[in-house]
Design a protein around this motif. Sequence first.
Motif, PDB file in Angstrom:
ATOM      1  N   UNK A 197     -10.845  14.456  -7.738  1.00 56.36           N
ATOM      2  CA  UNK A 197     -10.895  13.039  -7.377  1.00 56.36           C
ATOM      3  C   UNK A 197     -11.216  12.151  -8.577  1.00 56.36           C
ATOM      4  N   UNK A 198     -11.940  12.684  -9.564  1.00 57.28           N
ATOM      5  CA  UNK A 198     -12.355  11.859 -10.708  1.00 57.28           C
ATOM      6  C   UNK A 198     -11.519  12.127 -11.961  1.00 57.28           C
ATOM      7  N   UNK A 199     -10.538  13.022 -11.870  1.00 55.46           N
ATOM      8  CA  UNK A 199      -9.802  13.463 -13.061  1.00 55.46           C
ATOM      9  C   UNK A 199      -9.238  12.302 -13.860  1.00 55.46           C
ATOM     10  N   UNK A 200      -8.614  11.337 -13.183  1.00 53.16           N
ATOM     11  CA  UNK A 200      -7.877  10.279 -13.888  1.00 53.16           C
ATOM     12  C   UNK A 200      -8.804   9.298 -14.579  1.00 53.16           C
ATOM     13  N   UNK A 201     -10.077   9.274 -14.200  1.00 51.20           N
ATOM     14  CA  UNK A 201     -11.060   8.476 -14.936  1.00 51.20           C
ATOM     15  C   UNK A 201     -11.705   9.287 -16.048  1.00 51.20           C
ATOM     16  N   UNK A 226     -19.509   7.771  -5.150  1.00 49.60           N
ATOM     17  CA  UNK A 226     -20.098   8.981  -5.729  1.00 49.60           C
ATOM     18  C   UNK A 226     -21.061   8.654  -6.851  1.00 49.60           C
ATOM     19  N   UNK A 227     -21.746   9.680  -7.340  1.00 46.26           N
ATOM     20  CA  UNK A 227     -22.694   9.494  -8.428  1.00 46.26           C
ATOM     21  C   UNK A 227     -21.961   9.062  -9.695  1.00 46.26           C
ATOM     22  N   UNK A 228     -22.709   8.346 -10.556  1.00 49.20           N
ATOM     23  CA  UNK A 228     -22.140   7.878 -11.813  1.00 49.20           C
ATOM     24  C   UNK A 228     -21.654   6.446 -11.759  1.00 49.20           C
ATOM     25  N   UNK A 229     -21.727   5.807 -10.578  1.00 47.30           N
ATOM     26  CA  UNK A 229     -21.269   4.420 -10.420  1.00 47.30           C
ATOM     27  C   UNK A 229     -22.473   3.574 -10.012  1.00 47.30           C
ATOM     28  N   UNK A 230     -22.724   2.525 -10.790  1.00 47.61           N
ATOM     29  CA  UNK A 230     -23.908   1.679 -10.583  1.00 47.61           C
ATOM     30  C   UNK A 230     -23.469   0.234 -10.359  1.00 47.61           C
ATOM     31  N   UNK A 231     -23.902  -0.331  -9.229  1.00 46.22           N
ATOM     32  CA  UNK A 231     -23.458  -1.657  -8.829  1.00 46.22           C
ATOM     33  C   UNK A 231     -24.505  -2.712  -9.170  1.00 46.22           C
ATOM     34  N   UNK A 232     -24.005  -3.824  -9.712  1.00 41.11           N
ATOM     35  CA  UNK A 232     -24.874  -4.976  -9.957  1.00 41.11           C
ATOM     36  C   UNK A 232     -25.031  -5.740  -8.651  1.00 41.11           C
ATOM     37  N   UNK A 233     -25.726  -6.881  -8.687  1.00 37.09           N
ATOM     38  CA  UNK A 233     -25.938  -7.666  -7.472  1.00 37.09           C
ATOM     39  C   UNK A 233     -24.639  -7.957  -6.749  1.00 37.09           C
ATOM     40  N   UNK A 234     -24.689  -8.058  -5.419  1.00 35.92           N
ATOM     41  CA  UNK A 234     -23.487  -8.198  -4.593  1.00 35.92           C
ATOM     42  C   UNK A 234     -22.603  -9.358  -5.029  1.00 35.92           C
ATOM     43  N   UNK A 235     -23.192 -10.490  -5.357  1.00 38.20           N
ATOM     44  CA  UNK A 235     -22.391 -11.662  -5.723  1.00 38.20           C
ATOM     45  C   UNK A 235     -21.684 -11.492  -7.060  1.00 38.20           C
ATOM     46  N   UNK A 282      -9.117   4.454  -5.166  1.00 37.22           N
ATOM     47  CA  UNK A 282     -10.069   3.725  -4.317  1.00 37.22           C
ATOM     48  C   UNK A 282     -10.464   2.402  -4.984  1.00 37.22           C
ATOM     49  N   UNK A 283     -10.675   2.434  -6.300  1.00 34.82           N
ATOM     50  CA  UNK A 283     -11.011   1.205  -7.030  1.00 34.82           C
ATOM     51  C   UNK A 283      -9.875   0.194  -6.970  1.00 34.82           C
ATOM     52  N   UNK A 284      -8.641   0.699  -6.861  1.00 31.82           N
ATOM     53  CA  UNK A 284      -7.472  -0.186  -6.826  1.00 31.82           C
ATOM     54  C   UNK A 284      -7.169  -0.689  -5.419  1.00 31.82           C
ATOM     55  N   UNK A 285      -8.105  -0.513  -4.512  1.00 28.26           N
ATOM     56  CA  UNK A 285      -7.909  -1.009  -3.158  1.00 28.26           C
ATOM     57  C   UNK A 285      -8.024  -2.519  -3.051  1.00 28.26           C
ATOM     58  N   UNK A 286      -8.607  -3.159  -4.072  1.00 27.11           N
ATOM     59  CA  UNK A 286      -8.743  -4.615  -4.102  1.00 27.11           C
ATOM     60  C   UNK A 286      -8.339  -5.118  -5.488  1.00 27.11           C
ATOM     61  N   UNK A 327       0.830  -1.212   0.000  1.00 26.30           N
ATOM     62  CA  UNK A 327       0.000   0.000   0.000  1.00 26.30           C
ATOM     63  C   UNK A 327       0.863   1.261   0.000  1.00 26.30           C
ATOM     64  N   UNK A 328       0.474   2.225  -0.824  1.00 28.41           N
ATOM     65  CA  UNK A 328       1.104   3.550  -0.842  1.00 28.41           C
ATOM     66  C   UNK A 328      -0.030   4.560  -0.677  1.00 28.41           C
ATOM     67  N   UNK A 329      -0.433   4.837   0.575  1.00 27.01           N
ATOM     68  CA  UNK A 329      -1.635   5.652   0.813  1.00 27.01           C
ATOM     69  C   UNK A 329      -1.610   7.004   0.101  1.00 27.01           C
ATOM     70  N   UNK A 330      -0.486   7.702   0.121  1.00 28.69           N
ATOM     71  CA  UNK A 330      -0.429   9.033  -0.489  1.00 28.69           C
ATOM     72  C   UNK A 330      -0.662   8.948  -1.994  1.00 28.69           C
ATOM     73  N   UNK A 331      -0.054   7.944  -2.642  1.00 32.09           N
ATOM     74  CA  UNK A 331      -0.232   7.795  -4.086  1.00 32.09           C
ATOM     75  C   UNK A 331      -1.677   7.419  -4.409  1.00 32.09           C
ATOM     76  N   UNK A 332      -2.250   6.490  -3.647  1.00 25.76           N
ATOM     77  CA  UNK A 332      -3.650   6.100  -3.856  1.00 25.76           C
ATOM     78  C   UNK A 332      -4.572   7.302  -3.714  1.00 25.76           C
ATOM     79  N   UNK A 333      -4.282   8.156  -2.735  1.00 30.36           N
ATOM     80  CA  UNK A 333      -5.099   9.347  -2.532  1.00 30.36           C
ATOM     81  C   UNK A 333      -4.999  10.292  -3.726  1.00 30.36           C
ATOM     82  N   UNK A 334      -3.788  10.400  -4.295  1.00 32.26           N
ATOM     83  CA  UNK A 334      -3.606  11.263  -5.467  1.00 32.26           C
ATOM     84  C   UNK A 334      -4.384  10.752  -6.672  1.00 32.26           C
TER      85      UNK A 334
END
Length: 376
Positions: A162-166, A137-146, A59-63, A46-53
């Motif tokens: 926060x969304x610039x890189x996407x 945040x808005x703009x992200x839609x999740x399918x069923x949990x499984x 956040x998506x790359x947390x897993x 983990x590189x918290x500062x880089x992930x925050x940038x």
Amino acid sequence: MTRFIHDRFAKEFLEELLSPLGTVNVGRDVTSEVREIDVYFTPGTAIPEYSENLGLLGKMAGTTAIFEPFRNPANPSEICSCLGKLLDVRGELERKFRRENTRYDDSQLPKLWILTPTASKALVDSFNATPDTENWMQGIYFLGESLRSAIVVIHQLPETPETLWLRILGKGKVQERAIAQLSALATNDPLRIIALELLYRLQSNLVTDIPQELEPEERELIMTIAPLFREEIQAAQQQAREEGLEEGLEQGLERGLERGRQEQQRLILENFLRVRFGELSPKMTAFLSPISKLLAADFTVLLLAMSMLTVDESGREEAVKLLAESVLKMFVTNLQDILPQAVTNLLALPLAELTLFVEQLPHLSDAQLRERLVGS
């Protein structure tokens, strides 16, 4: 066929930004059939500062994650294909755990992020995808949990840092505004340097590969990207002016401007090489001083040429050759007939001899240079 150019850009962009956080596998095959995952990410240290940038992307790359970016709006068939890849991976993992006689649970399954520039409400509803406003945040839609999947509708993301890189992976005005915001970052920001390099490569590919197939929005994209790369040089010129004004009476404005420009070009080149290839090799370092004296236009052309190289040992070797070629062309006229041999012979010198020779270049005549480089 410009879609393939944009697809390549999206994969390279995600690979470059995510690689400090873990292992990135671009084009990972799944075994059930000939299907390829665009980007498969496995977290590392983990590189918290880089992930925050990286904001939302961090956040998506947390897993462990699968990223499937689309240049054009994803349709139901394409989304189903992405889900099929995820299920294929699930099958592979289940078989692996059975072979190893270990327990499997769904938390070990990658998260699938389907990145689409736009999407209609009807499409999102057809997959029963819903927002999770408490955690995302808005703009992200999740399918069923499984299913461990989400559709990321880029044009609906809030236009925040926060969304610039996407949003750079978006389309049309959304992408153009993201690029404009990118240009506002500090010129020595590593993420800005990486994104700028890849965007300029995208522009070059669009212009040189199939210009006759460009759509109007792609022509607009080219016009948006073009000025950004030159900002590195403009920043150097500004710093040069400031240094020149400070030294004014002591050394003269002209000398201050030139020295400032050269120092800034050296800094830009060092940062560029480190971001792209890691630590500078001793041979790269030997060429930094003379390269900093290149005219701004020639310096920009050199950076562009190096931005087209692969990010591996082969690319590193080609970068050293480009540096050597550029330095030789500065001091030897009518070099084309001996250039390949001259570069090979120059780079074959021991480091101490190479460094000394580069320092002596401005003081040697054409005849002396040719004699020492090719022996004739």
